[in-house]
Structures are given as C-alpha cells and as structure tokens.
Design an enzyme around this catalytic site. Structure first.
Site, short mmCIF file in Angstrom:
data_model
loop_
_atom_site.label_atom_id
_atom_site.label_comp_id
_atom_site.label_asym_id
_atom_site.label_seq_id
_atom_site.Cartn_x
_atom_site.Cartn_y
_atom_site.Cartn_z
CB SER A 1 -42.37 1.01 -10.09
OG SER A 1 -42.88 -0.32 -10.11
N GLY A 2 -40.47 -0.88 -8.08
CA GLY A 2 -40.60 -1.65 -6.85
C GLY A 2 -41.93 -2.36 -6.75
CB ALA B 1 -46.62 0.77 1.38
NE ARG B 2 -45.67 -1.73 -4.76
CZ ARG B 2 -46.74 -1.87 -5.52
NH1 ARG B 2 -47.34 -3.04 -5.59
NH2 ARG B 2 -47.21 -0.85 -6.20
CG ASP C 1 -50.35 0.74 -13.86
OD1 ASP C 1 -50.03 -0.43 -13.61
OD2 ASP C 1 -51.24 1.36 -13.27
CG ASP D 1 1.75 7.65 2.93
OD1 ASP D 1 0.65 8.15 2.64
OD2 ASP D 1 2.44 8.03 3.90
CE LYS E 1 -3.73 2.48 2.16
NZ LYS E 1 -3.08 3.75 1.77
CG ASP F 1 -46.29 4.82 -13.44
OD1 ASP F 1 -45.80 3.71 -13.70
OD2 ASP F 1 -47.05 5.02 -12.48
CG HIS G 1 -41.89 5.42 -12.49
ND1 HIS G 1 -42.03 6.15 -11.33
CD2 HIS G 1 -42.95 4.58 -12.53
CE1 HIS G 1 -43.14 5.77 -10.70
NE2 HIS G 1 -43.70 4.80 -11.41
#
Length: 608
Positions: free
Chosen positions: A475-476, A548-549, A442, A18, A16, A440, A481
């Site tokens: 989107s999860g 929220a899934r 869908d 210096d 390593k 988005d 998106h």
C-alpha cells in the site's frame, strides 16, 4: 545502450549482430524457432534447421541471433530481410543457453552458461549455419575498436556473473559504432510530383505518447520505396497519431496508423529530439511498434529521477509546470518536477490500471501533508488533461466523475499538487460491472508486517481454493491490498456482498486475527479486512501511485514470492519504484486473467 565501455575481468564482450533475436527450442530432432515477440518463425528460418536437428538427443533452449553475412564478412540486416524470402544461406549465432535436458540454467552465472553452450556446439566449419558466439574477457575498448574498424555494428558488454534476465538490464550493455535503432512510421511526405514518397515521418513511443522524431529520405532502393508506399496507402488515417508535429512537416504530410517499424542509422539526436542525417536501413517485422522507444545512453538516463527531465516531459506534452522546484514531500527534497519525472517513468505500468476509470485525487494544500483533501469531481481551474463528466450509478442517481486518459492527465494532476490517485473498480464505460475486487488488510498499530504478510498469503490461498487468482499490492503505508481481477460480468451488489461475506467468514473462523468491523476499538490486536472498497463509487489507491506520506512512498505491485522477502509495506519510494518499472512486470498476466464471480463461488462463501 551506453557510450562508455566498462572495464574489468567481470565483463565479457561479444560482437553485436545485425539480425533477428531468436530463441530456439530443441527436443531431439524437433526444432522450433521463436522471435522475441514469441512468434513461431520456424518455417521462415528453415534454412538454419539442419545442424540444429542433430545438436542433441536431449532438449535445449538456445538464445541468439539469426543473421545474413555479406561478402565483406559483416552481418547485413538488408540481406537478412531478402534472405528470409529467397532462401539464401543464413546463420544462427548462439550466445546463451537457458535450459538443458529439462534443467533451468538461467540462475547460473553467464560465464558458466556459455561454457556449457560452447561444449554443446563444439568446433564447427565456418560455413555451418549454427555457430557459437565467442567472447573476450575485459579489453572492451580493443574489441570495440576492432569491430568498428571492420565495419560491424558494435559490441555487447555482459556481466560475467549475471543470471539470465531476458530483457534490458544493467548487466547487458549495447555499445554501437554508429547510432542506429528502430523507429515507427507515422506517415510520409509525398514527392514533389505527388505520386511517390519523398521521406518517411518517424516516431517513438515515450510513456504512452507517440513522439515525433524527424524524417528519413535516403537509403531506399526504388523497389523498397514503392513497396513501403503501397503498404502505407492501405493504412491511411485522417489525422496524425503523433502527440505533436511541427507545422512545416504537417502541412504536406500523409498520415498512417503507427504500426510499421523501420531501422534507421543517424548522426545524432538534436536537442529538440529529432534525427540528423538519417539513413533508412530496412523494415523490421520482429519488433512491435509500441515497444519502440528512443534509446538513450545509460549515463544520460541516470539511475535517479532528474527534475530537468520532469520539466522537459511536461513541456513536450504542452503543460507549463508552475513552480517545478516546489517540494512536495517535506524533508525529502522531492519536488514537483521530480514527481513528473517519476510518473513519466512508470506511466506504461500505471496507466492500464488508471485509464478511463473514475477516480479521486488526494491533493495537498499547505505543503506539509497536514491538510490533504479528496477531490472526486471537477473544480474551477482544473487542467484540461483531467477529464470530467457524469454517469448513472446502479441506484439511478447521477454521479459527477473525473478520469485520466494518458500521461498528460497524470502530469496535469501533479501540476495541481496531486499526491495520490485512487480509482474505482470499474471502467467508466461499464460503470455497473466491476473489473476487480480489493481486500485491504489494515493492521492494528501493535501488529508487525509479518502478521500482515501471513494474512495476505492466507487470503490468497483461500481465494485460490475457490478458483480466484490474486495479486499483492504494497500500500505504501502499513498494509497490503490483495487484488482480484474480474471479467466484468457480476454487478456491484454481488461483488460487495461476496467481499463482505468473505471478510466476515475470516472474522468468524479466526476472530483472534481478523475483524470485519471498521471500529478502531474492535480492531485491537487484530487486522481489519476492509471490504468497503468494493462498492460502486468507492475507490482504492492505484498501483504505482505516490502516497501523501512523508517518506515519498509508492503503492507498489509485487509478486507473491517477493513478498516473503519484503519487510514493510512502504518498501518502495519514487526512486526505487521508477527503476522497478523498467524491470519485468511483477503482475505479469494480471490483465490476461479471465475469471468471474460465479454463483458457485458466491455460494461457497455465503453458506460456509
């Protein structure tokens, strides 16, 4: 950094150094030297150039370290700083080869790249300013012990079969003989006579917060002490930039803008996060202050989110986390403390998309995701770290808004059971001028993710054809998106009209695939291209937000190339997303993209 030395023939060990990390680009006799921040320092390092000018008649890109060697044969950072200005001999140790004669070598295994590099550099006299960084296969403990006995800084362990990443990864491990790293100067403690500097007050950046790490008062020469004090006098500020400072330190302190970086050796980090037995080693100009973080051994950091870290992060920010053991995603074991640790891990990537934007929070009420609700403005008992106020919308109406400024705001959201963060497309300071568009996609229940991916790529290509670059966000949930950054010039009316015209254009030209009407009945077997997220006051999920899934999933930014290999929109959970946030940014260049929704672009879609 790690305290454990890996074993096995698939590990290589190098000294390593210096010094200053540098990449050197060579094309025949032309040589350019670049620091790790991309600055051209060819002139500063002109003493190393001569052998590089005759290295090849073709072109190469080298990675390595520029060092100064002291009389004991050790690399010496203080000498290097002096040598840059004084022109004393320096050396460049090349340890990797990224490109040769126009061929990209970064995908080759390291052991193969090093073989090509060694052949290129060849045997050289010890006094030559160009040297090859030799390695040892396996036997890491013996190499480490020899380096420490010789007074060197340590070793770097590298995976022999690793491709070139160019950033901190688990395939390059730093193992130090003594603890030593960079710290940012946030102020100083005056000497007793008030005319000098007794010690520097140090910090590091941790997920957007400037955190106090203690002081260093030894290791300075009188000249260096005076030089640093002169620099700091010109950078004075009235209040500390630290998130918090102990009262006994703050009483006698002078504060400065946190821009100067010092290298410091120390014995240990105390449980409260401060240095013990610190010694100043030198100033560093090759690393930006906001890149300086506390180097934690990898076995301490862990690969999973640690709820203990979550509680500690909240406490460091002054937030008392109630019921940290509360499970936030049923059936997963993911607690409130886990979510705090997650947001601490991703804050640097998430906050630029979130900070100062009006937002909506999706909160849970019953712990089973069955009764979530959107919150758009302040309610009684809300944490102070989530800000609230008003702004005037395009129509002249007043709108109450929430916004977040830092990691504390994210943690405050978790404390009040927030599972999703959704943001406007504009900054609250310029609420009439959107900075992004979101398409988005869908899909109807019967469609596959392959259908969604093909739709996203088609949208990307059409946008690209009219001059707009875009990025994909998983989107999860079940969609993608397609996000388009904008210079804030066109107003909301123009942006929403463009997005609606674009969606309707796709629905007209490919009615078997797309629909621009949100009716569930009309969506049968097709994809709804939701343009409604592009009106003032409308929101879309923020990149890196949890969802929220039930599957603890995350809205994850990906590259277009990556998208082809991903098989679902909820591919990332909080664990994999936290690790991903430490890797190179999938949306690199997003915030630097300057593109506007011109009249010409609008007309192309409007009149097609």
């Amino acid at each position: 950094m790690t305290d454990t030395i890996p074993t096995g023939s698939h590990w290589l060990f190098e000294m390593k150094f210096d010094g200053y990390r540098a990449q050197i680009a060579i094309s025949g006799p032309e040589v350019r030297v670049y620091t790790r921040n991309g600055h051209d320092w060819t002139e500063q390092f002109k003493v190393i150039l001569e052998p590089l000018r005759t290295l090849t008649k073709g072109s190469v890109l080298l990675d390595g370290e520029i060092v100064a060697i002291d009389k004991a044969g050790r690399t010496n950072f203080s000498m290097l700083k002096t040598g840059i200005g004084a022109g004393i001999p320096l050396k460049f140790y090349a340890f990797d080869l990224l490109e040769k004669d126009g061929e990209d070598l970064t995908a080759l295994p390291l052991i193969e790249r090093k073989a090509i590099l060694e052949s290129l550099i060849g045997e050289r006299d010890g006094g030559d300013s160009l040297q090859y960084s030799h390695h040892v296969v396996d036997n890491g403990q013996q190499v480490f012990d020899a380096m420490c006995a010789g007074g060197h800084e340590g070793v770097i362990a590298k995976a022999a079969d690793g491709s070139y990443i160019g950033d901190r990864t688990k395939t390059w491990l730093k193992i130090k003989c003594t603890k030593r790293q960079e710290f940012v100067i946030g102020g100083w403690r005056p000497s007793d006579d008030g005319r000098g500097m007794a010690s520097l007050i140090l910090g590091t950046y941790e997920k957007g917060q400037f955190v106090y790490r203690g002081r260093v008062g030894t290791g300075f020469s009188d000249a260096m002490r005076a030089k640093i004090l002169k620099q700091m006098e010109a950078m004075r500020i009235a209040k500390p930039a630290f998130a918090a400072v102990p009262n006994d330190i703050a009483r006698k302190a002078m504060w400065v803008r946190p821009e100067l970086v010092a290298e410091v050796a120390y014995a240990e980090i105390t449980p409260d996060g401060s240095l013990r037995h610190a010694s100043f080693q030198g100033m560093r100009a090759d690393k930006k202050a906001n890149q300086v973080v506390l180097e934690v051994p990898v076995e301490e950091a862990g690969s999973e989110l640690d709820p203990v870290i979550g509680v500690e992060v909240a406490g460091a920010l002054g937030i008392k986390l109630s019921h940290p053991e509360k499970v936030m995603h049923p059936g997963t074991g993911i607690t409130k403390a886990h979510l705090v640790a997650y947001y601490a891990a991703v804050a640097d990537r998430m906050l630029p998309h979130l900070k100062d934007r009006p937002l909506s929070l999706v909160r849970d009420t019953d712990n089973d995701l069955a009764k979530t609700f959107f919150q758009k403005h302040a309610l009684p008992g809300m944490p102070k770290w989530i800000k609230s106020g008003q702004l005037t919308k395009v129509k002249g109406t007043e709108s109450r808004i929430l916004w977040i400024e830092d990691l504390a705001g994210l943690i405050g959201g978790v404390q009040m059971n927030t599972l999703e963060f959704h943001v406007w497309g504009s900054d609250r300071h310029q609420p009439d001028l959107p900075e992004r568009m979101v398409f988005d996609i869908d899909p109807d229940e019967g469609l596959s993710f392959e259908d969604v991916k093909r739709a996203a790529v088609d949208i990307r290509d059409i946008l690209g054809a009219i001059g707009l670059q875009s990025w994909p966000l998983l989107s999860g949930g079940k969609g993608i998106h397609v996000v388009v950054p904008l210079v804030p010039e066109a107003d909301w009316t123009a942006v929403k009209s463009f997005c609606q015209n674009f969606a309707e254009l796709l629905a007209r030209t490919e009615p078997h695939r797309f629909v621009a009407n949100m009716s569930k009945a009309r969506r049968k077997g097709r994809m709804f291209l939701d343009y409604l997220r592009n009106g003032q006051g409308s929101t879309a999920v923020c990149p890196w937000s949890t969802r929220a899934r039930a599957g603890r999933t995350v809205a994850a930014p990906v590259t277009w190339d990556e998208l082809q290999t991903i098989d679902r929109a909820n591919a990332f959970d909080v664990f994999s997303a936290a690790e991903r946030a430490q890797e190179p940014d999938a949306w690199e260049g997003y915030f630097e993209t300057e593109q506007t929704l011109t009249e010409r672009i609008q007309d192309v879609v409007r009149n097609h």
